[in-house]
Design an enzyme around this catalytic site. Structure first.
Site, PDB file in Angstrom:
ATOM      1  N   GLU A 227      -2.669   5.896  -1.377  1.00 55.79           N
ATOM      2  CA  GLU A 227      -3.785   4.960  -1.409  1.00 55.79           C
ATOM      3  C   GLU A 227      -4.481   4.853  -0.054  1.00 55.79           C
ATOM      4  OE1 GLU A 227      -2.596   1.665  -4.799  1.00 55.79           O
ATOM      5  OE2 GLU A 227      -1.588   1.605  -2.858  1.00 55.79           O
TER       6      GLU A 227
ATOM      7  N   VAL B 110       0.852  -1.177   0.000  1.00 56.35           N
ATOM      8  CA  VAL B 110       0.000   0.000   0.000  1.00 56.35           C
ATOM      9  C   VAL B 110       0.890   1.229   0.000  1.00 56.35           C
ATOM     10  CG1 VAL B 110      -0.213   0.237   2.509  1.00 56.35           C
ATOM     11  CG2 VAL B 110      -2.065   1.052   1.030  1.00 56.35           C
ATOM     12  N   SER B 111       0.475   2.243  -0.751  1.00 52.36           N
ATOM     13  CA  SER B 111       1.207   3.511  -0.734  1.00 52.36           C
ATOM     14  C   SER B 111       0.501   4.479   0.199  1.00 52.36           C
ATOM     15  CB  SER B 111       1.279   4.111  -2.144  1.00 52.36           C
ATOM     16  OG  SER B 111      -0.009   4.507  -2.567  1.00 52.36           O
ATOM     17  N   THR B 112       1.192   5.513   0.595  1.00 50.29           N
ATOM     18  CA  THR B 112       0.602   6.519   1.487  1.00 50.29           C
ATOM     19  C   THR B 112      -0.611   7.164   0.841  1.00 50.29           C
ATOM     20  OG1 THR B 112       2.798   6.954   2.376  1.00 50.29           O
ATOM     21  CG2 THR B 112       1.106   8.576   2.851  1.00 50.29           C
TER      22      THR B 112
END
Length: 488
Positions: A23, A19-21
């Site tokens: 997202e 997961v990205s920040t």
């Protein structure tokens, strides 16, 4: 098959979560939720093995350079995994090409890839069908990228920009080549040794290595590296791009009609006439390295007067009286020629005597015959160049039709082709009486005398190199009868 199943049982199942920040802020995607769903799927499928968990927290899908993903791929290559699971395909990558490259790696190591949201499993027929569809889409994308890159490269090449690593003899500054004087001296030596001294690529590489002259990256010279230097048009000032097909594992030189070239845009190390003369020798009948380095004077040079095949060295006679012989290879290997074998010492003596008679018998009838022979070879060479030019122009017409080049580029290519054709027509107009026969006669006498002198003082290998600069081939017709064809 049983061995494969047993191997899979011993390997682990892996789950990958990312997961990205952005997202997390936008979609509320949870790493914990991904793990829960994936572990529940494992239990539902009856997979009792505790899965290995790889989590990349705060990493974008735009790049595949992620710590945990790298560890996962390392375990794939080590053969430690049987399955890899994600909640969605985009957890691995949002770029289709990157995703397919990883799936190719998984398949290479017999690892199933499963995405539970898309019901995607490369171990099932439907999953493989989906993979084929994705592959077709990716291939289309690759072709589109290739077209855009090709168009950009043409534009850069026409601006005289060097597009790859600089060749030996140059350095690269602001995408432009600048001559490196010390290396340029070596380049000139290589061309001189090959053209003027008759040394082959193998012999040149051997010479440079013996003298301790390193290549660009301090590696030893090889036959291939010398040949690449001798055929690189950059040395005569011509920029060439799209010369090599690098799309496959084994790089292959493309047909010359596919090259993108621009003359007189690079600093020159080798005069164009000399470069072209080298190409004639490179593209002509070459002597194998083993023939050049063999201890037999006419090895690789002697032809059978009966069928035209090469004559190889062999041995004959009794156990206590063995002697060298030249024997037709077609007779020896196929039995298709009826010519007999000849004592090597006798043939080599006939060759020397033939050269001596050549010096004494050059008259106003023989020299024109030699000139005519050379004109035919030159004509054949330029006709081949014209055919290449026509193919290249045809390719440019296709490029223009596809809006990859402008009408000005097409006109330039047409002008270039017409100049080549004019050169061919110019050669056809040359008459024998336009040559200075007396000058040619003296040049032949000088070269012949030089070869004769070398036979007594040089090693066989060095003498053969000198012979190759002057003698095209030699045919033995019968006992004591030999024909020597020379180069002008």
């Amino acid at each position: 098959m049983a061995n494969n199943i047993e191997k899979n049982v011993d390997r682990s199942i892996a789950i990958y979560c990312r997961v990205s920040t952005d997202e997390q802020a936008r979609e509320g995607v949870s790493l914990d939720e991904q793990q829960v769903r994936l572990k529940a799927y494992c239990r539902a499928m009856g997979w009792d093995l505790t899965p290995l968990v790889f989590v990349d927290d705060g990493y974008s899908a735009k790049s595949t350079d992620r710590p945990q993903l790298n560890k996962l791929l390392a375990k794939v290559k080590a053969g430690e995994l049987s399955k890899i699971m994600v909640t969605k395909l985009d957890r691995m990558s949002r770029r289709l090409l990157d995703l397919l490259k990883m799936i190719d790696l998984f398949q290479e190591h017999d690892v199933s890839f499963i995405s539970i949201s898309e019901s995607f499993d490369t171990n099932t027929p439907s999953g493989r069908l989906t993979l084929q569809v994705l592959g077709a889409v990716a291939e289309f994308e690759r072709e589109r990228i290739r077209e855009r890159v090709f168009e950009n490269m043409i534009h850069a090449a026409k601006g005289g920009k060097w597009l790859t690593q600089s060749p030996y003899g140059y350095r690269l500054f602001d995408k432009e080549l600048v001559i490196h004087e010390e290396e340029a001296k070596i380049v000139k030596r290589v061309y001189e040794a090959y053209l003027d001294k008759g040394m082959g690529c193998f012999a040149v590489a051997k010479m440079l290595n013996k003298e301790g002259i390193p290549s660009r990256f301090n590696k030893e010279w090889s036959l291939r590296s010398v040949k690449l230097m001798l055929t690189n048009p950059a040395y005569k000032g011509t920029l060439v791009w799209n010369r090599v097909d690098s799309s496959k594992k084994n790089r292959k030189v493309k047909d010359e009609s596919e090259w993108v070239s621009l003359d007189e845009c690079l600093p020159v190390i080798i005069d164009e006439d000399k470069w072209e003369e080298v190409q004639k020798r490179v593209n002509g009948n070459q002597i194998a390295p083993r023939a050049v380095s063999s201890p037999h004077l006419l090895g690789g040079l002697l032809k059978c007067g009966n069928c035209g095949s090469g004559m190889s060295i062999g041995w004959s006679g009794s156990k206590n009286n063995r002697y060298r012989v030249y024997r037709c290879s077609a007779n020896k290997n196929k039995g298709t020629c009826t010519s007999k074998q000849y004592r090597a010492d006798d043939v080599e003596q006939w060759f020397k005597e033939g050269l001596k008679r050549l010096v004494d018998s050059l008259d106003e009838t023989l020299v024109p015959m030699i000139i005519e022979q050379q004109m035919e070879k030159d004509l054949s060479y330029i006709q081949n160049r014209i055919e290449v030019a026509r193919k290249r122009y045809g390719r440019k017409v296709e490029a223009y039709s596809a809006d990859l080049i402008t009408i000005e580029d097409l006109k330039l290519e047409k002008d270039r082709m017409e100049q080549d054709i004019e050169l061919l027509n110019g050669l056809k107009l040359i008459q024998e009486d336009q040559f200075d026969i007396e000058k040619i006669k003296k040049e032949i006498q000088k070269k012949t005398s030089k070869v004769l002198e070398s036979l007594d003082v040089l090693t066989i290998e060095d003498a053969k190199s000198l012979i190759y600069t002057f003698v095209d081939n030699t045919k033995v017709l019968d006992y004591g009868s030999i024909v020597i064809t020379i180069k002008v």
